[in-house]
Write a protein that holds these residues in place. Structure first.
Motif, PDB file in Angstrom:
ATOM      1  N   VAL A  22     -18.344   2.024 -19.317  1.00 27.65           N
ATOM      2  CA  VAL A  22     -16.918   2.014 -18.976  1.00 27.65           C
ATOM      3  C   VAL A  22     -16.391   0.584 -18.917  1.00 27.65           C
ATOM      4  N   LEU A  23     -17.179  -0.321 -18.353  1.00 26.36           N
ATOM      5  CA  LEU A  23     -16.775  -1.726 -18.273  1.00 26.36           C
ATOM      6  C   LEU A  23     -16.493  -2.291 -19.661  1.00 26.36           C
ATOM      7  N   ALA A  78     -14.405   0.982 -12.669  1.00 23.50           N
ATOM      8  CA  ALA A  78     -15.252   1.804 -13.540  1.00 23.50           C
ATOM      9  C   ALA A  78     -15.694   3.070 -12.809  1.00 23.50           C
ATOM     10  N   ASP A  79     -16.020   2.921 -11.521  1.00 21.02           N
ATOM     11  CA  ASP A  79     -16.408   4.091 -10.722  1.00 21.02           C
ATOM     12  C   ASP A  79     -15.264   5.092 -10.623  1.00 21.02           C
ATOM     13  N   ILE A  80     -14.055   4.565 -10.507  1.00 19.65           N
ATOM     14  CA  ILE A  80     -12.882   5.441 -10.422  1.00 19.65           C
ATOM     15  C   ILE A  80     -12.705   6.218 -11.721  1.00 19.65           C
ATOM     16  N   TYR A  81     -12.826   5.495 -12.863  1.00 22.73           N
ATOM     17  CA  TYR A  81     -12.709   6.159 -14.164  1.00 22.73           C
ATOM     18  C   TYR A  81     -13.772   7.247 -14.323  1.00 22.73           C
ATOM     19  N   LEU A  82     -14.987   6.948 -13.862  1.00 24.42           N
ATOM     20  CA  LEU A  82     -16.074   7.922 -13.980  1.00 24.42           C
ATOM     21  C   LEU A  82     -15.801   9.167 -13.149  1.00 24.42           C
ATOM     22  N   ARG A  85     -14.098  14.890 -12.777  1.00 26.87           N
ATOM     23  CA  ARG A  85     -13.192  15.954 -12.291  1.00 26.87           C
ATOM     24  C   ARG A  85     -12.574  16.701 -13.468  1.00 26.87           C
ATOM     25  N   LYS A  86     -12.230  15.980 -14.528  1.00 25.56           N
ATOM     26  CA  LYS A  86     -11.663  16.641 -15.699  1.00 25.56           C
ATOM     27  C   LYS A  86     -12.650  17.598 -16.332  1.00 25.56           C
ATOM     28  N   ARG A  87     -13.922  17.168 -16.375  1.00 28.22           N
ATOM     29  CA  ARG A  87     -14.946  18.039 -16.958  1.00 28.22           C
ATOM     30  C   ARG A  87     -15.163  19.292 -16.106  1.00 28.22           C
ATOM     31  N   ARG A  88     -15.059  19.132 -14.791  1.00 26.53           N
ATOM     32  CA  ARG A  88     -15.230  20.284 -13.890  1.00 26.53           C
ATOM     33  C   ARG A  88     -14.103  21.292 -14.073  1.00 26.53           C
ATOM     34  N   LYS A  89     -12.883  20.791 -14.270  1.00 22.07           N
ATOM     35  CA  LYS A  89     -11.740  21.678 -14.443  1.00 22.07           C
ATOM     36  C   LYS A  89     -11.870  22.489 -15.719  1.00 22.07           C
TER      37      LYS A  89
END
Length: 260
Positions: A225-226, A246-250, A255-259
């Motif tokens: 991500v960095l 980067a942690d926030i993006y991850l 969350r998007k994948r879970r949805k």
């Protein structure tokens, strides 16, 4: 089929830009003591949408593991020599640390052969005269038990082609066991082994700044991500902030994948 490690995947991504596949395979095999072919590198890049953006025609011959002078030297001296003997000859002539595996892979990728029967494993007619141009041998020939002229004691340091400091930690084993990245050695002396899936990052992006304060252990996913988001900076504090982002993006991606 080669099973790519996360470190190997990231390394290809880091060095691919501006390099031909032959250069990438040389650097890769040099780094990881492997025998990866150009076709494997080409397929990996294609599967992972990695571009090198290089012109179709090379401009100079000094690309890859060897310079043009070194390549011509190998071609002149390849006949009748085992891979180990050829590697030792090149190391002595140019003060390098090329291993037998690296020499074998480099020759294979360019269709070079010593002319020996089998897989370069038969004793050549000039066996026992390592490092010589003449096959008769003389007083400068290597003798059994004699230390190589380019021998470096444990604790010696050198800079590799990527700008990392290497330190010799042993006289035994393969090249990548004898020489290690100094920043990893320093980190492990303080914190223990680096867990799988993690890398050591230079906070200020200066690979010569190997102080513990400048070394940060992060996950491979964070590094991806960095790099992708351009969050690495020459300012150590900005890089640390980038890791938080980067942690926030991850987490957002998770969350998007879970949805879904």
């Amino acid at each position: 089929m080669h099973r790519w490690t996360n470190e190997q995947k990231q390394y290809i991504r880091e060095i691919a830009q501006g390099r031909y596949n032959s250069e990438i395979v040389d650097l890769f095999n040099y780094r990881f003591e492997t025998e990866i072919s150009e076709s494997q590198i080409k397929n990996f890049k294609a599967n992972n949408k990695i571009r090198s953006d290089v012109p179709r025609k090379r401009i100079t011959g000094d690309e890859g593991l060897f310079t043009q002078e070194q390549k011509e030297f190998i071609q002149r001296n390849v006949d009748g020599r085992l891979n180990q003997e050829l590697a030792e000859l090149v190391n002595k002539e140019f003060n390098l640390q090329i291993s037998t595996k690296q020499m074998k892979a480099w020759k294979h990728n360019r269709g070079l052969s010593s002319g020996l029967r089998g897989s370069e494993g038969q004793d050549p007619p000039n066996k026992g005269t390592k490092g010589l141009y003449n096959v008769g041998g003389n007083r400068t020939s290597f003798k059994k038990g004699q230390q190589a002229l380019n021998y470096k004691p444990v604790g010696s340091e050198r800079i590799d082609r990527d700008g990392y400091t290497l330190i010799k930690v042993s006289d035994e084993g393969l090249w990548n066991k004898r020489w290690r990245h100094k920043h990893k050695v320093i980190w492990e002396e303080k914190h223990g082994p680096i867990p799988k899936g993690h890398v050591i990052l230079f906070a200020d992006q200066n690979r010569r700044n190997i102080s513990l304060d400048n070394l940060i252990m992060i996950k491979q996913s964070q590094l991806s991500v960095l790099n992708k988001k351009g969050l690495l900076h020459n300012d150590a504090e900005l890089t640390k902030t980038g890791i938080i982002m980067a942690d926030i993006y991850l987490k957002i991606g998770e969350r998007k994948r879970r949805k879904k």
